[in-house]
Scaffold this motif. Sequence first.
Motif, PDB file in Angstrom:
ATOM      1  N   GLN A  49       0.976  -1.245   0.138  1.00 14.31           N
ATOM      2  CA  GLN A  49      -0.075   0.105  -0.129  1.00 14.31           C
ATOM      3  C   GLN A  49       0.828   1.464  -0.006  1.00 14.31           C
ATOM      4  OE1 GLN A  49      -2.934  -0.130   2.785  1.00 14.31           O
ATOM      5  NE2 GLN A  49      -4.009   1.952   2.708  1.00 14.31           N
ATOM      6  N   GLY A  50       0.400   2.438  -0.765  1.00  9.84           N
ATOM      7  CA  GLY A  50       1.102   3.559  -0.662  1.00  9.84           C
ATOM      8  C   GLY A  50       1.742   3.801  -2.192  1.00  9.84           C
ATOM      9  N   ALA A  51       1.773   5.051  -2.421  1.00 13.84           N
ATOM     10  CA  ALA A  51       2.350   5.389  -3.800  1.00 13.84           C
ATOM     11  C   ALA A  51       3.812   5.322  -3.567  1.00 13.84           C
ATOM     12  CB  ALA A  51       1.999   6.779  -4.146  1.00 13.84           C
ATOM     13  N   PRO A  52       4.722   5.042  -4.684  1.00 14.54           N
ATOM     14  CA  PRO A  52       6.065   4.716  -4.733  1.00 14.54           C
ATOM     15  C   PRO A  52       6.774   6.188  -4.406  1.00 14.54           C
ATOM     16  CG  PRO A  52       5.353   4.726  -6.948  1.00 14.54           C
ATOM     17  CD  PRO A  52       3.991   4.591  -6.145  1.00 14.54           C
ATOM     18  N   THR A  53       7.793   5.982  -3.661  1.00 10.53           N
ATOM     19  CA  THR A  53       8.572   7.432  -3.335  1.00 10.53           C
ATOM     20  C   THR A  53       9.579   7.593  -4.685  1.00 10.53           C
ATOM     21  OG1 THR A  53      10.372   5.984  -2.150  1.00 10.53           O
ATOM     22  CG2 THR A  53       8.602   7.142  -0.947  1.00 10.53           C
ATOM     23  N   ALA A  54       9.941   6.813  -5.795  1.00  9.84           N
ATOM     24  CA  ALA A  54      10.661   6.929  -6.719  1.00  9.84           C
ATOM     25  C   ALA A  54       9.762   6.775  -8.030  1.00  9.84           C
ATOM     26  CB  ALA A  54      11.654   6.482  -6.578  1.00  9.84           C
ATOM     27  N   SER A  55      10.500   6.956  -9.060  1.00 14.04           N
ATOM     28  CA  SER A  55       9.711   6.453 -10.576  1.00 14.04           C
ATOM     29  C   SER A  55       9.619   4.967 -10.376  1.00 14.04           C
ATOM     30  CB  SER A  55      10.348   7.284 -11.640  1.00 14.04           C
ATOM     31  OG  SER A  55      10.532   8.438 -11.307  1.00 14.04           O
TER      32      SER A  55
END
Length: 95
Positions: A49-55
């Motif tokens: 869960q959660g958006a990635p912190t990098a591309s």
Amino acid sequence: MKINMALLAMVLGISAAFAFKPAEPKKFSVVYRRIATAATKETSNTWVQGAPTASCLSATKICTATFADGYNPNEHSYEDNVANATSVQSGYRPN
């Protein structure tokens, strides 16, 4: 005459109350990211869960997806996840 008008007003009021449907409650959404390695980037179906912190790194499968609150992509097949995602970004995140 006054009784007829009051009765008519009451019938119209009751009819109007049943004619309108209340708005559905707003559904929340949750972002998940698919994690993989370079070797499993096209086969992994592991999600956190959660958006990635990098591309996201290049892959044809989903990197991030938004699902309805309560939907856990780890409990479903990749095809089910594609069908239930409301927005997607292709790629993968290294784990």
